[in-house]
Scaffold this active site. Sequence first.
Site, mmCIF file in Angstrom:
data_model
loop_
_atom_site.group_PDB
_atom_site.id
_atom_site.type_symbol
_atom_site.label_atom_id
_atom_site.label_comp_id
_atom_site.label_asym_id
_atom_site.label_seq_id
_atom_site.Cartn_x
_atom_site.Cartn_y
_atom_site.Cartn_z
ATOM 1 N N ASP A 64 26.790 57.985 45.643
ATOM 2 C CA ASP A 64 27.340 56.733 46.169
ATOM 3 C C ASP A 64 26.233 55.705 46.017
ATOM 4 O O ASP A 64 25.156 55.861 46.600
ATOM 5 C CB ASP A 64 27.709 56.940 47.653
ATOM 6 N N ASN A 91 27.407 52.300 36.009
ATOM 7 C CA ASN A 91 28.766 51.781 35.793
ATOM 8 C C ASN A 91 29.492 51.419 37.089
ATOM 9 O O ASN A 91 30.329 50.512 37.101
ATOM 10 C CB ASN A 91 29.581 52.841 35.035
ATOM 11 N N TYR A 168 31.615 38.458 42.663
ATOM 12 C CA TYR A 168 31.595 39.350 41.496
ATOM 13 C C TYR A 168 30.728 38.767 40.381
ATOM 14 O O TYR A 168 29.826 39.436 39.868
ATOM 15 C CB TYR A 168 33.026 39.582 40.994
ATOM 16 N N LYS A 172 26.941 40.155 38.911
ATOM 17 C CA LYS A 172 26.686 40.600 37.524
ATOM 18 C C LYS A 172 25.581 39.751 36.880
ATOM 19 O O LYS A 172 24.828 40.249 36.042
ATOM 20 C CB LYS A 172 27.982 40.553 36.705
ATOM 21 N N THR A 203 42.177 48.648 33.925
ATOM 22 C CA THR A 203 41.761 49.660 34.904
ATOM 23 C C THR A 203 42.290 49.247 36.276
ATOM 24 O O THR A 203 42.839 48.151 36.433
ATOM 25 C CB THR A 203 40.211 49.763 35.007
HETATM 26 N N1 LIG Z 1 37.884 46.468 33.839
HETATM 27 C C1 LIG Z 1 37.327 45.368 33.324
HETATM 28 O O1 LIG Z 1 38.009 44.492 32.764
HETATM 29 C C2 LIG Z 1 35.839 45.183 33.403
HETATM 30 C C3 LIG Z 1 35.282 44.109 32.674
HETATM 31 C C4 LIG Z 1 33.913 43.902 32.710
HETATM 32 C C5 LIG Z 1 33.115 44.767 33.459
HETATM 33 N N2 LIG Z 1 33.682 45.799 34.169
HETATM 34 C C6 LIG Z 1 32.777 46.692 34.914
HETATM 35 O O2 LIG Z 1 32.990 48.019 34.490
HETATM 36 C C7 LIG Z 1 32.611 48.919 35.545
HETATM 37 C C8 LIG Z 1 33.724 49.926 35.753
HETATM 38 O O3 LIG Z 1 34.874 49.232 36.224
HETATM 39 P P1 LIG Z 1 36.379 49.730 35.989
HETATM 40 O O4 LIG Z 1 37.103 48.589 35.385
HETATM 41 O O5 LIG Z 1 36.394 51.040 35.324
HETATM 42 O O6 LIG Z 1 36.854 49.800 37.517
HETATM 43 P P2 LIG Z 1 37.519 50.977 38.377
HETATM 44 O O7 LIG Z 1 38.570 51.672 37.610
HETATM 45 O O8 LIG Z 1 37.846 50.313 39.661
HETATM 46 O O9 LIG Z 1 36.311 52.011 38.582
HETATM 47 C C9 LIG Z 1 35.213 51.690 39.375
HETATM 48 C C10 LIG Z 1 34.447 52.957 39.650
HETATM 49 O O10 LIG Z 1 33.306 52.630 40.451
HETATM 50 C C11 LIG Z 1 33.296 53.513 41.554
HETATM 51 N N3 LIG Z 1 32.568 52.964 42.691
HETATM 52 C C12 LIG Z 1 32.807 51.833 43.392
HETATM 53 N N4 LIG Z 1 31.910 51.711 44.372
HETATM 54 C C13 LIG Z 1 31.087 52.781 44.295
HETATM 55 C C14 LIG Z 1 29.962 53.225 45.035
HETATM 56 N N5 LIG Z 1 29.493 52.559 46.107
HETATM 57 N N6 LIG Z 1 29.332 54.358 44.640
HETATM 58 C C15 LIG Z 1 29.791 55.059 43.586
HETATM 59 N N7 LIG Z 1 30.875 54.723 42.871
HETATM 60 C C16 LIG Z 1 31.503 53.584 43.226
HETATM 61 C C17 LIG Z 1 34.763 53.794 41.861
HETATM 62 O O11 LIG Z 1 34.890 54.943 42.676
HETATM 63 P P3 LIG Z 1 36.173 55.185 43.655
HETATM 64 O O12 LIG Z 1 37.259 55.767 42.813
HETATM 65 O O13 LIG Z 1 35.616 56.126 44.670
HETATM 66 O O14 LIG Z 1 36.550 53.844 44.230
HETATM 67 C C18 LIG Z 1 35.263 53.993 40.441
HETATM 68 O O15 LIG Z 1 34.934 55.285 39.987
HETATM 69 C C19 LIG Z 1 32.337 48.051 36.774
HETATM 70 O O16 LIG Z 1 30.943 47.870 36.919
HETATM 71 C C20 LIG Z 1 32.999 46.728 36.410
HETATM 72 O O17 LIG Z 1 32.427 45.633 37.084
HETATM 73 C C21 LIG Z 1 35.015 46.026 34.152
#
Ligand SMILES: NC(=O)c1ccc[n+]([C@@H]2O[C@H](COP(=O)([O-])OP(=O)(O)OC[C@H]3O[C@@H](n4cnc5c(N)ncnc54)[C@H](OP(=O)(O)O)[C@@H]3O)[C@@H](O)[C@H]2O)c1
Length: 245
Positions: A64, A91, A168, A172, A203
Site C-alpha cells: 500500500d 503505477n 490530480y 503528477k 480503466t
Molecule cells: N487511465 C488513464 O487514462 C490514465 C492516464 C494517465 C495516467 N494514468 C495513471 O495510470 C496509473 C494506473 O491507473 P489506472 O487507469 O490503471 O487506474 P485504476 O484501474 O483505477 O487502477 C489503479 C490501481 O492503483 C491502486 N491503488 C490506488 N491507491 C493505492 C495505494 N494507496 N496503494 C496501492 N495501490 C493503490 C488500485 O488498487 P485498488 O484496486 O485497491 O483500488 C489499482 O490497482 C495511475 O497512476 C494513473 O494516474 C491513467
Amino acid sequence: MAENSNKRIALVTGANKGIGYETARQLAKQGMIVLLGARDEQRGKEAAVKLQSEGLDVQFLRLDTDNQKTHEAARRFIEDKFGKLDVLVNNAGIALDLMQKPSEVDMQTLRKTFDTNFFGVIAVTQTLLPLIRKSDAGRIVNVSSGLGSLTQNSDPSWEFYQVKPLAYNASKTALNAFTVILAHELKDTAIKVNSADPGFTATDMNDHRGYKTVEQGAAVITQLATLASDGATGSYFDDKSVLPW
Ligand SMILES: NC(=O)c1ccc[n+]([C@@H]2O[C@H](COP(=O)([O-])OP(=O)(O)OC[C@H]3O[C@@H](n4cnc5c(N)ncnc54)[C@H](OP(=O)(O)O)[C@@H]3O)[C@@H](O)[C@H]2O)c1
C-alpha cells in the site's frame, strides 16, 4: 538466502487491475519475475492467479503506497528472496477530483491525492532503492499522466486542455519533478528514472471512457522498464514521443 536467478525481478505497484495489471503481464511475458503489488490481499492474489494461469511468473506482494510498514515488509521479502530489484514501476494512483473545480477542491482531497500519487511513490522508491542499486540495470518508471505537464496544461490547442482537476494534475506534476531530480542524483549509476504517460486509457479510473486499451496504455511503461543501457533517463514519454514538462 536469496534465490540465484538469472531472471530480472520487477515490482509493479497497484497491479491488481487496469494499466498496472497489464504492465505486470507485459513484463512477465518478457521473461521477468513480476511481483504484483496490491494493497488488498484478496484482489492482489486473484490477479496474480489469473496471470499465473497464463503461464507467467507472477506473485502477489502486498504493498500500500500509503503505508510505510508494507514498504518495509516488501523490501525485506525482496531482499530475502531475490537480493535485488531490477525494475520498479510506480503505477498505483488515484484521481479523486476529476469532476471538481480547482477553486472548490477541499484540502483533504488534495492531501489524500498527494499522499498516494506523490509522497507514497517517494517513500516506496526510497525504501527499495538500496535493492535497485544492486541491479546491473535498474529501471524506475513513474506512471505520470499528460495531465501533469504544465506546458500541455497551458496550451489551448492541446487535446485535454479543458481537463483541470487540481489535485490530480498537480500530483503528477510533482511526480515529474521527482523523476527529474532523482534521475539527476542517479545519473552516474546504472539506474534510469523516467516518467510515462499511458494516454487516455479505458480503466476504472475514468469509468472506462478512455479510448486506449490497457495493452496500448501499458506499452510505454514496459518500454521504459526495459530500456537499453544507452536509453534516456530523467525524461517523460508517451507512446509516440518525449513530452514537454
Ligand atoms: N487511465 C488513464 O487514462 C490514465 C492516464 C494517465 C495516467 N494514468 C495513471 O495510470 C496509473 C494506473 O491507473 P489506472 O487507469 O490503471 O487506474 P485504476 O484501474 O483505477 O487502477 C489503479 C490501481 O492503483 C491502486 N491503488 C490506488 N491507491 C493505492 C495505494 N494507496 N496503494 C496501492 N495501490 C493503490 C488500485 O488498487 P485498488 O484496486 O485497491 O483500488 C489499482 O490497482 C495511475 O497512476 C494513473 O494516474 C491513467
